[in-house]
Motif scaffolding. Structure first.
Motif, PDB file in Angstrom:
ATOM      1  N   ILE A  43     -26.932   5.348  -2.330  1.00  0.00           N
ATOM      2  CA  ILE A  43     -25.870   4.371  -2.591  1.00  0.00           C
ATOM      3  C   ILE A  43     -25.573   4.320  -4.091  1.00  0.00           C
ATOM      4  O   ILE A  43     -24.411   4.325  -4.510  1.00  0.00           O
ATOM      5  CB  ILE A  43     -26.275   2.975  -2.066  1.00  0.00           C
ATOM      6  CG1 ILE A  43     -26.300   2.985  -0.530  1.00  0.00           C
ATOM      7  CG2 ILE A  43     -25.318   1.896  -2.575  1.00  0.00           C
ATOM      8  CD1 ILE A  43     -26.872   1.717   0.087  1.00  0.00           C
ATOM      9  N   ILE A  95     -27.593   4.906   6.978  1.00  0.00           N
ATOM     10  CA  ILE A  95     -29.019   5.193   7.149  1.00  0.00           C
ATOM     11  C   ILE A  95     -29.724   3.898   7.522  1.00  0.00           C
ATOM     12  O   ILE A  95     -29.694   2.927   6.769  1.00  0.00           O
ATOM     13  CB  ILE A  95     -29.618   5.785   5.850  1.00  0.00           C
ATOM     14  CG1 ILE A  95     -28.929   7.104   5.501  1.00  0.00           C
ATOM     15  CG2 ILE A  95     -31.121   5.996   5.996  1.00  0.00           C
ATOM     16  CD1 ILE A  95     -29.394   7.708   4.187  1.00  0.00           C
ATOM     17  N   ARG A  96     -30.358   3.884   8.678  1.00  0.00           N
ATOM     18  CA  ARG A  96     -30.968   2.646   9.180  1.00  0.00           C
ATOM     19  C   ARG A  96     -32.275   2.315   8.478  1.00  0.00           C
ATOM     20  O   ARG A  96     -32.497   1.217   8.026  1.00  0.00           O
ATOM     21  CB  ARG A  96     -31.221   2.761  10.678  1.00  0.00           C
ATOM     22  CG  ARG A  96     -29.938   2.739  11.501  1.00  0.00           C
ATOM     23  CD  ARG A  96     -30.245   3.010  12.965  1.00  0.00           C
ATOM     24  NE  ARG A  96     -29.030   3.031  13.766  1.00  0.00           N
ATOM     25  CZ  ARG A  96     -28.970   3.504  14.988  1.00  0.00           C
ATOM     26  NH1 ARG A  96     -30.062   4.008  15.566  1.00  0.00           N
ATOM     27  NH2 ARG A  96     -27.835   3.492  15.666  1.00  0.00           N
ATOM     28  N   SER A  97     -33.156   3.293   8.430  1.00  0.00           N
ATOM     29  CA  SER A  97     -34.477   3.057   7.861  1.00  0.00           C
ATOM     30  C   SER A  97     -34.418   3.184   6.353  1.00  0.00           C
ATOM     31  O   SER A  97     -33.709   4.002   5.807  1.00  0.00           O
ATOM     32  CB  SER A  97     -35.478   4.074   8.419  1.00  0.00           C
ATOM     33  OG  SER A  97     -36.716   3.964   7.749  1.00  0.00           O
ATOM     34  N   THR A  98     -35.201   2.386   5.646  1.00  0.00           N
ATOM     35  CA  THR A  98     -35.305   2.479   4.191  1.00  0.00           C
ATOM     36  C   THR A  98     -36.732   2.781   3.770  1.00  0.00           C
ATOM     37  O   THR A  98     -37.158   2.472   2.666  1.00  0.00           O
ATOM     38  CB  THR A  98     -34.843   1.168   3.522  1.00  0.00           C
ATOM     39  OG1 THR A  98     -35.604   0.091   4.053  1.00  0.00           O
ATOM     40  CG2 THR A  98     -33.375   0.934   3.762  1.00  0.00           C
ATOM     41  N   TYR A 151     -34.731   6.625   0.230  1.00  0.00           N
ATOM     42  CA  TYR A 151     -33.518   7.436   0.097  1.00  0.00           C
ATOM     43  C   TYR A 151     -32.242   6.613   0.029  1.00  0.00           C
ATOM     44  O   TYR A 151     -31.354   6.872  -0.785  1.00  0.00           O
ATOM     45  CB  TYR A 151     -33.422   8.412   1.282  1.00  0.00           C
ATOM     46  CG  TYR A 151     -34.588   9.349   1.391  1.00  0.00           C
ATOM     47  CD1 TYR A 151     -35.580   9.154   2.355  1.00  0.00           C
ATOM     48  CD2 TYR A 151     -34.722  10.430   0.526  1.00  0.00           C
ATOM     49  CE1 TYR A 151     -36.668  10.002   2.456  1.00  0.00           C
ATOM     50  CE2 TYR A 151     -35.799  11.292   0.615  1.00  0.00           C
ATOM     51  CZ  TYR A 151     -36.768  11.072   1.584  1.00  0.00           C
ATOM     52  OH  TYR A 151     -37.839  11.916   1.670  1.00  0.00           O
ATOM     53  N   LYS A 152     -32.132   5.620   0.896  1.00  0.00           N
ATOM     54  CA  LYS A 152     -30.870   4.888   1.043  1.00  0.00           C
ATOM     55  C   LYS A 152     -30.392   4.239  -0.261  1.00  0.00           C
ATOM     56  O   LYS A 152     -29.231   4.458  -0.671  1.00  0.00           O
ATOM     57  CB  LYS A 152     -31.011   3.837   2.150  1.00  0.00           C
ATOM     58  CG  LYS A 152     -29.733   3.044   2.433  1.00  0.00           C
ATOM     59  CD  LYS A 152     -29.935   2.122   3.628  1.00  0.00           C
ATOM     60  CE  LYS A 152     -28.677   1.333   3.943  1.00  0.00           C
ATOM     61  NZ  LYS A 152     -28.854   0.494   5.164  1.00  0.00           N
ATOM     62  N   PRO A 192     -23.936   6.504   3.015  1.00  0.00           N
ATOM     63  CA  PRO A 192     -25.380   6.207   3.039  1.00  0.00           C
ATOM     64  C   PRO A 192     -25.743   4.850   3.626  1.00  0.00           C
ATOM     65  O   PRO A 192     -26.898   4.632   4.018  1.00  0.00           O
ATOM     66  CB  PRO A 192     -25.787   6.298   1.559  1.00  0.00           C
ATOM     67  CG  PRO A 192     -24.537   6.167   0.777  1.00  0.00           C
ATOM     68  CD  PRO A 192     -23.464   6.749   1.642  1.00  0.00           C
ATOM     69  N   PHE A 193     -24.773   3.932   3.737  1.00  0.00           N
ATOM     70  CA  PHE A 193     -25.062   2.648   4.372  1.00  0.00           C
ATOM     71  C   PHE A 193     -25.413   2.818   5.858  1.00  0.00           C
ATOM     72  O   PHE A 193     -25.984   1.919   6.467  1.00  0.00           O
ATOM     73  CB  PHE A 193     -23.867   1.703   4.220  1.00  0.00           C
ATOM     74  CG  PHE A 193     -23.727   1.117   2.851  1.00  0.00           C
ATOM     75  CD1 PHE A 193     -24.467  -0.004   2.478  1.00  0.00           C
ATOM     76  CD2 PHE A 193     -22.884   1.686   1.916  1.00  0.00           C
ATOM     77  CE1 PHE A 193     -24.352  -0.539   1.201  1.00  0.00           C
ATOM     78  CE2 PHE A 193     -22.760   1.156   0.636  1.00  0.00           C
ATOM     79  CZ  PHE A 193     -23.495   0.035   0.275  1.00  0.00           C
ATOM     80  N   SER A 242     -30.989  14.113  -1.640  1.00  0.00           N
ATOM     81  CA  SER A 242     -30.660  14.735  -0.356  1.00  0.00           C
ATOM     82  C   SER A 242     -31.517  15.974  -0.097  1.00  0.00           C
ATOM     83  O   SER A 242     -31.939  16.221   1.035  1.00  0.00           O
ATOM     84  CB  SER A 242     -29.177  15.119  -0.308  1.00  0.00           C
ATOM     85  OG  SER A 242     -28.357  13.977  -0.378  1.00  0.00           O
ATOM     86  N   ALA A 252     -37.856   8.075   5.119  1.00  0.00           N
ATOM     87  CA  ALA A 252     -36.622   7.336   5.419  1.00  0.00           C
ATOM     88  C   ALA A 252     -35.849   7.954   6.527  1.00  0.00           C
ATOM     89  O   ALA A 252     -35.761   9.151   6.632  1.00  0.00           O
ATOM     90  CB  ALA A 252     -35.763   7.242   4.175  1.00  0.00           C
ATOM     91  N   PRO A 256     -31.057  10.386   9.460  1.00  0.00           N
ATOM     92  CA  PRO A 256     -30.944  10.432   8.002  1.00  0.00           C
ATOM     93  C   PRO A 256     -30.525  11.802   7.471  1.00  0.00           C
ATOM     94  O   PRO A 256     -29.718  11.893   6.540  1.00  0.00           O
ATOM     95  CB  PRO A 256     -32.365  10.063   7.528  1.00  0.00           C
ATOM     96  CG  PRO A 256     -32.992   9.355   8.667  1.00  0.00           C
ATOM     97  CD  PRO A 256     -32.403   9.985   9.889  1.00  0.00           C
TER      98      PRO A 256
END
Length: 439
Positions: A318, A431-434, A313-314, A428-429, A361, A439, A250
């Motif tokens: 976005i 980023i795996r974890s939300t 964060y995600k 930002p898509f 960020s 995050a 992230p």
């Protein structure tokens, strides 16, 4: 006054003088050249400050992780203070360039610390408000700098654009004294070799954006130094820029996103006043338009800390980048007949976009790393923005100057901005974890 409030006074004053110094010099440099000569070296008075202030930011952040925030931050204020005194005493353009370099080193050391120290002394939910206040200072400096510059050259002397920093820096140093380190520095061997390679490589690459001669040579040598730096850092036991921070997915994505978003449209604030002046608006009115960016920025920055805890964060990144794309579309439709309020609205939307992207960020850079990497993580965010801004201004400026007509050039600039902002939206898509806080 509480210790925390006193420390805020220190970091806000340091931010104000560092941010104001570039703009105020832009306003008065023609007057300075008339008095001390050196018109052929004109650009270097800006370049020396910009390059060194950009390069030193991540190095200062890392040094604060190793030796403590207070010591490194105070050293930056003293360097900036000394550089300001020397600039005010300059008798030739060569002296001014050298002393502006000293000022730039001090500014580069100071600039990461408002966010770093605020991250140490404020909880997550309050950091959005703090970042909004910092934004207000940037907006204030954009208005104050040309006004102060005009006042000094009219009623006193251009030397006072530098001497005015003296009392502000002194007050900032005094206000810093109550600050107690909440982070115990992790002392280590200083990676001088890595620092030299990094500073040399980035400086040469930045020079390609500001000078007209030897660009290819600067670019090649700079790129080679950065390649050597990467291999050197991988082998060093205590690297000045720990590359393993980029394994934090992230954080790495946020750094990349900050660079791309700034490369897309951050240069807008440098060129839209020119657009307004070409329409017949005064210098003052075109400067007022820039307040739209500050207003938009503050509107979203204040609640961003709470939003991070609630949404993660995600989604926020976005949303910020989606606003950036909408802004690019608005700017794409700028025409000779465009009203002032349309331009003001576009800049306000730009502020909303960057306020969300940068605040989220910055919080992520501090929350998603270990305490002994918070300084370098935060300053790398700032560094990515500065480099992105340099790229944006350079490319937009090249498009504008090489176009056959003024408004054609502006249209071309924002075609570029629209394409890159769409790329920024995609980042930002990744980023795996939300997770809302981690995050």
């Amino acid at each position: 006054m509480s210790n925390r409030t006193t420390v805020m006074v220190s970091i806000v004053l340091a931010m104000l003088v560092a941010s104001m110094d570039t703009t105020i010099a832009n306003t008065t440099m023609p007057i300075i050249v008339k008095e001390i000569g050196g018109n052929d070296l004109y650009a270097w008075a800006f370049t020396s400050y910009m390059v060194l202030s950009t390069v030193l930011a991540p190095l200062a952040g890392r040094l604060s992780d190793l030796f403590g925030r207070k010591r490194i931050y105070a050293a930056g204020i003293l360097l900036f203070l000394g550089g300001s005194i020397l600039c005010g005493l300059s008798q030739s353009m060569l002296q001014l360039i050298i002393f502006r370099a000293v000022q730039g080193i001090g500014a580069g050391v100071m600039m990461p610390f408002p966010s770093i120290i605020a991250g140490d002394i404020y909880p997550v939910e309050q950091r959005g408000k703090v970042q909004a206040f910092f934004t207000a200072m940037w907006g204030l400096s954009a208005v104050l700098a040309p006004l102060l510059g005009t006042f000094f050259v009219t009623y006193l002397s251009w030397r006072w654009i530098f001497f005015v920093n003296i009392p502000i820096c002194i007050v900032s140093l005094i206000a810093l004294q109550p600050y107690k380190e909440v982070y115990q520095p992790k002392k280590s061997v200083v990676d001088y070799g890595g620092a030299i390679l990094f500073a040399g490589g980035i400086s040469l690459l930045l020079l390609t954006t500001t000078v007209d001669r030897y660009n290819a040579l600067f670019g090649v040598v700079g790129a080679l130094l950065i390649i050597v730096f990467i291999f050197y850092e991988k082998r060093h036991s205590a690297p000045i820029v720990p590359l393993n921070i980029m394994r934090n997915r992230p954080v790495a994505i946020m750094i990349a996103g900050s660079f791309i978003s700034c490369a897309a449209l951050f240069g807008t604030s440098s060129f839209l006043p020119l657009f307004l002046q070409n329409q017949g608006h005064s210098l003052f009115i075109s400067g007022i338009a820039l307040l739209g960016t500050s207003i938009g920025w503050m509107v979203v920055a204040v609640p961003s800390g709470k939003w991070v805890l609630r949404y993660g964060y995600k989604p926020l990144l976005i949303a910020g980048n989606l606003l950036l794309v909408v802004t690019a579309v608005m700017l794409f439709f700028l025409r000779e007949s465009t009203s002032f309020w349309y331009s003001f609205g576009a800049l306000t939307l730009l502020g909303l976009a960057f306020g969300l992207i940068f605040t989220v960020s910055t919080i992520g850079a501090q929350q998603l790393v270990e305490a002994n990497q918070k300084g370098i993580s935060t300053s790398l965010q700032l560094f990515a923005r500065n480099i992105g801004t340099a790229v944006s201004v350079t490319i937009m400026g090249a498009i504008l100057t090489k176009s056959s007509a003024f408004y054609t050039g502006f249209h071309g600039m924002f075609v570029f901005g629209l394409i890159v902002s769409v790329l920024s939206l995609a980042i930002p898509f990744a980023i795996r974890s939300t997770s809302k806080q981690t995050a």
